[in-house]
Design an enzyme around this catalytic site. Sequence first.
Site, PDB file in Angstrom:
ATOM      1  CB  SER A  23      34.347   5.118 -53.970  1.00 29.94           C
ATOM      2  OG  SER A  23      33.956   4.421 -55.449  1.00 29.94           O
ATOM      3  NE  ARG A  27      31.851   3.596 -49.321  1.00 30.23           N
ATOM      4  CZ  ARG A  27      32.136   3.088 -50.813  1.00 30.23           C
ATOM      5  NH1 ARG A  27      31.711   4.065 -51.165  1.00 30.23           N
ATOM      6  NH2 ARG A  27      31.690   2.281 -51.076  1.00 30.23           N
ATOM      7  NE  ARG A 123      23.445   0.260 -61.344  1.00 26.33           N
ATOM      8  CZ  ARG A 123      23.936   0.959 -61.112  1.00 26.33           C
ATOM      9  NH1 ARG A 123      24.343   2.221 -60.909  1.00 26.33           N
ATOM     10  NH2 ARG A 123      24.953  -0.229 -60.400  1.00 26.33           N
ATOM     11  CB  SER A 168      27.749  -5.735 -54.586  1.00 29.75           C
ATOM     12  OG  SER A 168      26.989  -4.531 -54.010  1.00 29.75           O
ATOM     13  CD  GLN A 170      26.617   1.012 -56.352  1.00 26.30           C
ATOM     14  OE1 GLN A 170      26.151   0.194 -56.026  1.00 26.30           O
ATOM     15  NE2 GLN A 170      27.805   0.738 -56.493  1.00 26.30           N
ATOM     16  CG  ASP A 291      33.730   1.130 -61.312  1.00 30.54           C
ATOM     17  OD1 ASP A 291      32.387   0.666 -61.484  1.00 30.54           O
ATOM     18  OD2 ASP A 291      33.807   1.415 -60.431  1.00 30.54           O
ATOM     19  NE  ARG A 367      33.519   3.602 -64.095  1.00 29.42           N
ATOM     20  CZ  ARG A 367      33.727   4.496 -62.894  1.00 29.42           C
ATOM     21  NH1 ARG A 367      34.540   5.061 -63.679  1.00 29.42           N
ATOM     22  NH2 ARG A 367      33.643   4.410 -61.944  1.00 29.42           N
TER      23      ARG A 367
HETATM   24  C1  S3P Z   1      30.976   1.455 -55.566  1.00 29.62           C
HETATM   25  C2  S3P Z   1      31.171   0.932 -55.505  1.00 29.62           C
HETATM   26  C3  S3P Z   1      30.966  -0.767 -57.189  1.00 29.62           C
HETATM   27  C4  S3P Z   1      31.822   0.107 -58.673  1.00 29.62           C
HETATM   28  C5  S3P Z   1      30.265   1.981 -57.593  1.00 29.62           C
HETATM   29  C6  S3P Z   1      32.019   2.196 -57.015  1.00 29.62           C
HETATM   30  C7  S3P Z   1      31.146   2.264 -54.423  1.00 29.62           C
HETATM   31  O1  S3P Z   1      29.351  -1.531 -57.323  1.00 29.62           O
HETATM   32  O2  S3P Z   1      30.561   0.137 -59.792  1.00 29.62           O
HETATM   33  O3  S3P Z   1      31.447   2.548 -59.490  1.00 29.62           O
HETATM   34  O4  S3P Z   1      31.325   3.105 -54.560  1.00 29.62           O
HETATM   35  O5  S3P Z   1      31.072   1.330 -53.426  1.00 29.62           O
HETATM   36  P1  S3P Z   1      28.964  -2.495 -56.401  1.00 29.62           P
HETATM   37  O6  S3P Z   1      29.351  -2.776 -55.455  1.00 29.62           O
HETATM   38  O7  S3P Z   1      27.435  -2.401 -57.904  1.00 29.62           O
HETATM   39  O8  S3P Z   1      30.429  -3.489 -57.240  1.00 29.62           O
END
Ligand code: S3P
Length: 413
Positions: A23, A27, A123, A168, A170, A291, A367
Amino acid sequence: MSLNCDPRIMRASSSVSIPGDKSISHRSLILGALAIGQTRITGLLEGQDVLDTARAMVSFGAQVEKVEGGEWYVEGVGVGGFAEPVTVVDCGNSGTGVRLIMGAMATTPINVTFTGDHSLNSRPMGRVTDPLSKFGVATFGRSKGRLPMTIVGARSPIPIQYTVPVPSAQVKSALLLAGLNVPGDTIITETEKTRDHTERMLSSFGAEIKVEDYPNRRLITVSGYSELKGQNVRVPSDPSSAAFPIFASITVEGSDILVPNITLNETRAGLFTTDMQGIEVPPERAASMIDEYPILAVAAANASGETIMRGVRELRVKESDRIEAMAKGLRSNGVSVDEGEDWWIVKGNGAGSVKGGSTCQTFLDHRIAMSFLILGLSSQKYIEIDDCSPINTSFPNFIQLMRELGANLEARG
Ligand code: S3P
């Protein structure tokens, strides 16, 4: 890839070097590309997901370079400075990559077509593109909001106020990044706290951002047109990757390993507060260990009693439907699993009780692949997985690291 198990394989007190946090790595590259000046990154995860994001940042006009010694440098183009890529942006397997980049480009007047691999192209993107449309963005994708998809960046973007309907990070992050290039304040509310790396990193890069915590919600306000400045980023090790050797050492008797330098951010640490008896994992813990459910299920198969996991609907829209993928593989190796739309129960019969002997499908999901290899360490017969290539997206040295710890991993075919 098949795996033979020897129950005493993990060396005592082995120190394990886990790759950089996925993550934070995504970023670092994206914020570096949106900043003015140079960003220096050490410890970047060099998995395929992150390399795809690095390549995408180059296609938007940033300079991204790896120098000897493993440091990465990003020369950014500034907020609103993204150029229109000359070809399709391929984010490979990465939901985080594509969703964050969509947000980062959405309020700049460029048109971008995104695609990914078979897993990513199935997705849901509507969770990001629906709120992005409120900024003035237009999107043209496949049915059910799936990739490939063209995003027409807003020509005259306006700030938004939005409550994220699913937990989420993301989605939240995409909207905060979009809010950087609009006149005024964008206010995002989340009703369940998700990983907060974007908020923290935006603040370090110099964005005007305010976080307000209330009992049942969190408000994040980002002010548009604040300039980001290049930073030094040291990426810590990924707790989600560390979970695999940690659980291997828990399920293989006599093991003792050390995993230094793991990020202790509380929005990622849910797994480490979860006990190893058959237990009930409450819905409110889901976001902070989202995760880690596949590897938790492996531990649950070796625990005594039922492990009940509730409030986990989001697992069905990850790189694979993770409840279905785990249930299928666990059942074929003799473990009993019940499931519903947003819950599942793994019935453990104690350490070493898993029969094994079967080949598990991995559904292009790193995973799932790593979880079944770890299950093979403690099962009575070896466990095989159909495809180990997805592991490269997040943990490129996984196989080598596990072998160094003594795991007997055997490649076939
Ligand atoms: C992540 C957010 C999570 C996680 C992904 C990484 C991120 O997803 O499952 O592996 O870096 O923001 P979601 O936002 O779909 O929950």
